[in-house]
Design a protein around this motif. Sequence first.
Motif, PDB file in Angstrom:
ATOM      1  N   PRO A  36       0.826  -1.209   0.000  1.00 17.78           N
ATOM      2  CA  PRO A  36       0.000   0.000   0.000  1.00 17.78           C
ATOM      3  C   PRO A  36       0.865   1.265   0.000  1.00 17.78           C
ATOM      4  O   PRO A  36       2.069   1.205   0.280  1.00 17.78           O
ATOM      5  CB  PRO A  36      -0.788  -0.092   1.305  1.00 17.78           C
ATOM      6  N   TRP A  39       3.334   2.150   2.831  1.00 21.36           N
ATOM      7  CA  TRP A  39       4.417   1.205   3.141  1.00 21.36           C
ATOM      8  C   TRP A  39       5.737   1.918   3.390  1.00 21.36           C
ATOM      9  O   TRP A  39       6.435   1.667   4.393  1.00 21.36           O
ATOM     10  CB  TRP A  39       4.546   0.205   1.988  1.00 21.36           C
ATOM     11  N   LEU A 119       0.887  -9.086   3.855  1.00 20.43           N
ATOM     12  CA  LEU A 119       0.193  -8.286   2.836  1.00 20.43           C
ATOM     13  C   LEU A 119      -0.090  -9.101   1.576  1.00 20.43           C
ATOM     14  O   LEU A 119      -1.146  -8.973   0.961  1.00 20.43           O
ATOM     15  CB  LEU A 119       1.033  -7.045   2.483  1.00 20.43           C
ATOM     16  N   ASP A 123      -3.834  -9.877   0.195  1.00 20.73           N
ATOM     17  CA  ASP A 123      -4.258  -9.568  -1.170  1.00 20.73           C
ATOM     18  C   ASP A 123      -4.793 -10.790  -1.896  1.00 20.73           C
ATOM     19  O   ASP A 123      -5.706 -10.699  -2.696  1.00 20.73           O
ATOM     20  CB  ASP A 123      -3.069  -8.990  -1.954  1.00 20.73           C
ATOM     21  N   TRP A 161      -3.388  -2.504   5.195  1.00 17.08           N
ATOM     22  CA  TRP A 161      -4.312  -3.057   4.191  1.00 17.08           C
ATOM     23  C   TRP A 161      -5.684  -2.403   4.323  1.00 17.08           C
ATOM     24  O   TRP A 161      -6.297  -1.977   3.337  1.00 17.08           O
ATOM     25  CB  TRP A 161      -4.428  -4.577   4.355  1.00 17.08           C
ATOM     26  N   ASN A 164      -5.650   1.188   3.055  1.00 16.38           N
ATOM     27  CA  ASN A 164      -5.620   1.224   1.593  1.00 16.38           C
ATOM     28  C   ASN A 164      -6.995   0.886   1.010  1.00 16.38           C
ATOM     29  O   ASN A 164      -7.472   1.513   0.068  1.00 16.38           O
ATOM     30  CB  ASN A 164      -4.587   0.192   1.113  1.00 16.38           C
ATOM     31  N   TRP A 165      -7.620  -0.119   1.609  1.00 14.57           N
ATOM     32  CA  TRP A 165      -8.940  -0.568   1.149  1.00 14.57           C
ATOM     33  C   TRP A 165      -9.945   0.571   1.316  1.00 14.57           C
ATOM     34  O   TRP A 165     -10.752   0.850   0.425  1.00 14.57           O
ATOM     35  CB  TRP A 165      -9.351  -1.798   1.960  1.00 14.57           C
ATOM     36  N   ASP A 167      -9.309   3.791   1.499  1.00 15.78           N
ATOM     37  CA  ASP A 167      -8.983   4.860   0.549  1.00 15.78           C
ATOM     38  C   ASP A 167      -9.537   4.539  -0.832  1.00 15.78           C
ATOM     39  O   ASP A 167     -10.156   5.368  -1.467  1.00 15.78           O
ATOM     40  CB  ASP A 167      -7.452   5.021   0.434  1.00 15.78           C
ATOM     41  N   LYS A 168      -9.293   3.295  -1.264  1.00 16.87           N
ATOM     42  CA  LYS A 168      -9.751   2.898  -2.603  1.00 16.87           C
ATOM     43  C   LYS A 168     -11.267   2.944  -2.706  1.00 16.87           C
ATOM     44  O   LYS A 168     -11.816   3.318  -3.728  1.00 16.87           O
ATOM     45  CB  LYS A 168      -9.300   1.453  -2.895  1.00 16.87           C
TER      46      LYS A 168
END
Length: 417
Positions: A36, A39, A119, A123, A161, A164-165, A167-168
């Motif tokens: 991500p 990192w 990670l 994923d 994780w 990032n998830w 944010d996406k």
Amino acid sequence: MQIKSRRSPHTRQSRFKGPKKPEPYKIMHGRENPFPAAWLWLVDQTIPELVKDRYSPRESWKNKPFTQEDAHFFFKGIEELSERFTEERSRGVLNYFLHPKYRSAYLLYFLPLQAAKFLTLFDQNKGAMEAAVDHGLKQGVLRIGDLGAGPGTATLAALLWFLNWADKNKTDLPKIEILWLDTNTTVMDDGRVLVEKLADGFPRLRGKVRLKTVDAPWWEVGRYTENQPFSLLILGHVLNEASGPMSSNSDEGRHEKWIKLWSTLVDLSAGGGMMIVEPASRRTAQNLSQIRDQLFADTLINNEEVRLWGPCLHAGLCPLSGGRDWCHFSFPTQIPGRWFREFSKGLGSERLWLKLSYLWIASAEYPSTVSDPRARRVISDPMGEDRSTLLLCEPEEAIHHKINPRAKIFRGDLIKI
Ligand SMILES: C[S@@+](CC[C@H](N)C(=O)[O-])C[C@H]1O[C@@H](n2cnc3c(N)ncnc32)[C@H](O)[C@@H]1O
């Protein structure tokens, strides 16, 4: 257990027997970039700063940027710890976290290395991670249990994780409560600083993360949960160091103890279930396979493949729980980070593979998705003189499968046959 080229009569795919060698079609592999955006913030900035602050031998070194000189100084510990892991893993590693030299070494090199493994698995098993978030949103709290937490490697990877998830998906995360159990409090204290910095540094986590650390063996987790299950329970690289109270064969009540412990763990694993990651050695991987088979045999999880996120696609007996081969994976990688790259080159070569074994049990409420019945997990590298044979996982016996030697298919991939 012997590996044979003939399919077991118990397998559900016997219709594929015969001389025809269909070209397998790769449906998934672990080669996406799992790192991500945050990192580098963690591994190039926050960890080196913490190490420099807490582990510099001289006051005058502190509160300054981490430099090449620091890398040179701390590399000695990394080199020694790496040797200790290689030499001692087979006979049990000693209490390395008692030594500041090894704690700093772990933080700088082994934490990023192990976090890269978590990670990669997160994923590859997005469904499980999304189940953890969904469970957390429904409960109002996403609870993470990290047993044998060390500096919180698995937790930090999971937070990165989730961040990032979110944010996406442009969505908010629920409150996050974390419980760590470890028999070394000093290393957990280092990890606490990292979690706090991560939670303060990113608006989606700010004010939402609470961490409780407990100085206790991992198998006592049931005492500290206040009867609340976890949205995600992780055991990262701990079983190989301390397998638990039932490790002695001579103990009369061994099986009862085993059942008591593992039924507690399964009951505590809601949402994304329980993920266990171990080194790739035969001993540790076969131990995981045996745990898996025993969980089914004792009906602690019902006998369906959807109670496993991975690596297995079936609920039959593991073909590699004993004997010559074992279920492990080597995922190609390029771990970002200036200092990590330097340290791995210092150890001999750039780190290009993530080696591990794992077992990810799905919770009853969030079963894994049923895979295509033609999908098979590749459990060997290409074999034979022309590298045209693969071992595929089937209940009880792995099978040999012919492929086009030019097909780029490796251990851990999923293929359709
Ligand atoms: C290799 S480190 C793994 C740390 C972290 N989970 C990771 O993946 O990077 C193993 C950890 O297990 C802890 N440990 C060893 N025996 C333990 C036990 N009986 N109960 C709880 N933790 C234990 C050690 O103190 C150490 O922090």
